[in-house]
Design a protein around this motif. Sequence first.
Motif, mmCIF file in Angstrom:
data_model
loop_
_atom_site.group_PDB
_atom_site.id
_atom_site.type_symbol
_atom_site.label_atom_id
_atom_site.label_comp_id
_atom_site.label_asym_id
_atom_site.label_seq_id
_atom_site.Cartn_x
_atom_site.Cartn_y
_atom_site.Cartn_z
ATOM 1 N N THR A 196 -6.571 18.201 13.083
ATOM 2 C CA THR A 196 -7.839 18.047 13.786
ATOM 3 C C THR A 196 -8.455 16.668 13.554
ATOM 4 N N ASP A 197 -8.058 16.013 12.445
ATOM 5 C CA ASP A 197 -8.662 14.724 12.118
ATOM 6 C C ASP A 197 -7.791 13.539 12.540
ATOM 7 N N GLY A 198 -6.691 13.831 13.254
ATOM 8 C CA GLY A 198 -5.805 12.759 13.704
ATOM 9 C C GLY A 198 -4.741 12.401 12.701
ATOM 10 N N GLY A 199 -4.958 12.716 11.385
ATOM 11 C CA GLY A 199 -3.942 12.467 10.382
ATOM 12 C C GLY A 199 -3.837 11.000 10.015
ATOM 13 N N PRO A 200 -2.973 10.705 9.044
ATOM 14 C CA PRO A 200 -2.795 9.309 8.611
ATOM 15 C C PRO A 200 -2.110 8.502 9.712
ATOM 16 N N PRO A 201 -2.321 7.183 9.714
ATOM 17 C CA PRO A 201 -1.668 6.351 10.736
ATOM 18 C C PRO A 201 -0.158 6.365 10.540
ATOM 19 N N MET A 202 0.564 6.257 11.641
ATOM 20 C CA MET A 202 2.027 6.239 11.576
ATOM 21 C C MET A 202 2.513 4.945 10.942
ATOM 22 N N ALA A 203 3.570 5.052 10.159
ATOM 23 C CA ALA A 203 4.190 3.874 9.564
ATOM 24 C C ALA A 203 4.882 3.058 10.649
ATOM 25 N N PRO A 204 5.013 1.754 10.472
ATOM 26 C CA PRO A 204 5.685 0.915 11.486
ATOM 27 C C PRO A 204 7.082 1.412 11.863
ATOM 28 N N VAL A 205 7.833 1.948 10.889
ATOM 29 C CA VAL A 205 9.185 2.400 11.171
ATOM 30 C C VAL A 205 9.197 3.562 12.156
ATOM 31 N N VAL A 206 8.129 4.341 12.169
ATOM 32 C CA VAL A 206 8.050 5.462 13.109
ATOM 33 C C VAL A 206 8.012 4.941 14.545
ATOM 34 N N HIS A 207 7.244 3.881 14.774
ATOM 35 C CA HIS A 207 7.177 3.275 16.114
ATOM 36 C C HIS A 207 8.511 2.623 16.486
ATOM 37 N N ILE A 208 9.137 1.977 15.505
ATOM 38 C CA ILE A 208 10.436 1.340 15.761
ATOM 39 C C ILE A 208 11.485 2.401 16.096
ATOM 40 N N ALA A 209 11.469 3.500 15.362
ATOM 41 C CA ALA A 209 12.421 4.577 15.611
ATOM 42 C C ALA A 209 12.235 5.168 17.003
ATOM 43 N N ALA A 210 10.986 5.360 17.413
ATOM 44 C CA ALA A 210 10.721 5.896 18.755
ATOM 45 C C ALA A 210 11.226 4.939 19.828
ATOM 46 N N ALA A 211 11.043 3.636 19.600
ATOM 47 C CA ALA A 211 11.523 2.641 20.564
ATOM 48 C C ALA A 211 13.045 2.654 20.631
ATOM 49 N N CYS A 212 13.717 2.758 19.477
ATOM 50 C CA CYS A 212 15.184 2.780 19.444
ATOM 51 C C CYS A 212 15.723 4.026 20.131
ATOM 52 N N TRP A 213 15.141 5.178 19.796
ATOM 53 C CA TRP A 213 15.591 6.436 20.410
ATOM 54 C C TRP A 213 15.415 6.379 21.922
ATOM 55 N N SER A 214 14.266 5.913 22.370
ATOM 56 C CA SER A 214 13.991 5.828 23.812
ATOM 57 C C SER A 214 14.949 4.847 24.487
ATOM 58 N N PHE A 215 15.180 3.708 23.844
ATOM 59 C CA PHE A 215 16.092 2.716 24.401
ATOM 60 C C PHE A 215 17.483 3.306 24.597
ATOM 61 N N HIS A 216 17.967 4.039 23.598
ATOM 62 C CA HIS A 216 19.313 4.608 23.677
ATOM 63 C C HIS A 216 19.452 5.523 24.888
ATOM 64 N N TYR A 217 18.498 6.432 25.064
ATOM 65 C CA TYR A 217 18.647 7.421 26.138
ATOM 66 C C TYR A 217 18.293 6.847 27.513
ATOM 67 N N ILE A 218 17.396 5.885 27.565
ATOM 68 C CA ILE A 218 17.160 5.203 28.848
ATOM 69 C C ILE A 218 18.409 4.421 29.243
ATOM 70 N N LYS A 219 19.038 3.787 28.266
ATOM 71 C CA LYS A 219 20.298 3.080 28.514
ATOM 72 C C LYS A 219 21.355 4.037 29.041
ATOM 73 N N ARG A 220 21.468 5.209 28.436
ATOM 74 C CA ARG A 220 22.465 6.182 28.875
ATOM 75 C C ARG A 220 22.192 6.653 30.303
ATOM 76 N N LEU A 221 20.923 6.838 30.630
ATOM 77 C CA LEU A 221 20.577 7.251 31.991
ATOM 78 C C LEU A 221 20.936 6.162 33.010
ATOM 79 N N LEU A 222 20.621 4.919 32.684
ATOM 80 C CA LEU A 222 20.939 3.816 33.591
ATOM 81 C C LEU A 222 22.445 3.620 33.723
ATOM 82 N N GLU A 223 23.182 3.791 32.626
ATOM 83 C CA GLU A 223 24.639 3.690 32.693
ATOM 84 C C GLU A 223 25.219 4.785 33.575
ATOM 85 N N THR A 224 24.644 5.972 33.500
ATOM 86 C CA THR A 224 25.117 7.073 34.333
ATOM 87 C C THR A 224 24.990 6.725 35.813
ATOM 88 N N ILE A 225 23.898 6.072 36.175
ATOM 89 C CA ILE A 225 23.646 5.739 37.580
ATOM 90 C C ILE A 225 24.435 4.518 38.030
#
Length: 320
Positions: free
Chosen positions: A129-158
């Motif tokens: 309810t209070d928003g919790g502690p701020p995310m560590a920088p690595v969490v944002h980097i990991a989300a970017a890497c994960w998203s990049f991988h699967y967006i890449k896979r989708l574009l390669e498929t097409i």
Amino acid sequence: MVCITAFQSITLPKMKVEVKHVRTGKHLCSLDGLKDSSTISDVKRVFQSKNPQYYPERQLFKPNQEKKTKALKDSDTLKSISIEDGGVLYFRDLGPQIGWTTVFMCEYTGPLLAYLFFYLRPSFIYSQTDGGPPMAPVVHIAAACWSFHYIKRLLETIFVHRFSHATMPIRNLFKNCSYYWGFAAFVSYFVNHPLYTPPAYGMVQIGAGLILFVIGEYGNFVIHCALRDLRPPGTKERRIPYPTSNPMTFLFDFVSCPNYTYETIAWIGFSIMTQCFPAILFTLAGFYQMAVWAKGKHRNYRKEFEKYPKVRKPILPFLL
């Protein structure tokens, strides 16, 4: 003209081929009007005309009922497999099919959305309810890497992939999606958790993992493009892959499936970067499955090409 027609009718007589069920041996139908030059693709079209529910991608034919006998290729002719007038072919229903492009779009869209759901809505997932502690920088980097991988896979498929088989059984879609979507939620839940602990060695460890991830992703993309260029558009032609002018293709000198090698490197990098046990499990499970695929492809290469390089291993140079 009459003589030529008569000559053709003698040299290309019509044939009748019986079709039986591969498991039970039960008679299914007889196919008329075939020639010894007719291909299995022609057989499938005639079979569909008698059984409309079985479109060509759903059909599999074998020359006998032996379990170890390989399915006949669409390009095989009746003459090449020694089927004469009155001969028998054995049919197996592969079940309802779905196109590979659709399969990949479903498999890769799910993990992208599942991971981002945990990343973008932590207050909803973790009931904060209070928003919790701020995310560590690595969490944002990991989300970017994960998203990049699967967006890449989708574009390669097409835009990149050229498939040797147009479809696969639709029942496999649910199994594949469960694997990708389930692991995405599993990894994302822990990486984005408010109690997640960043890597022990800080930015040094994060940077090392990120470098490995980028190298693996780029190498994987380069290999996919190299494999695409081996197969002319609209064909099922197969050739032996060799290194190209791009230095990332050097692994073709050592393994049959360097795309899997590079993908493994990418996920090892992701696991180092996040220092998250579910990510390690995902990497190990992915490597096991890719090793199974690589062994199968390696075995097929060696059977199909007499001069296939003997030094190559399926996925790990000199080892596996």
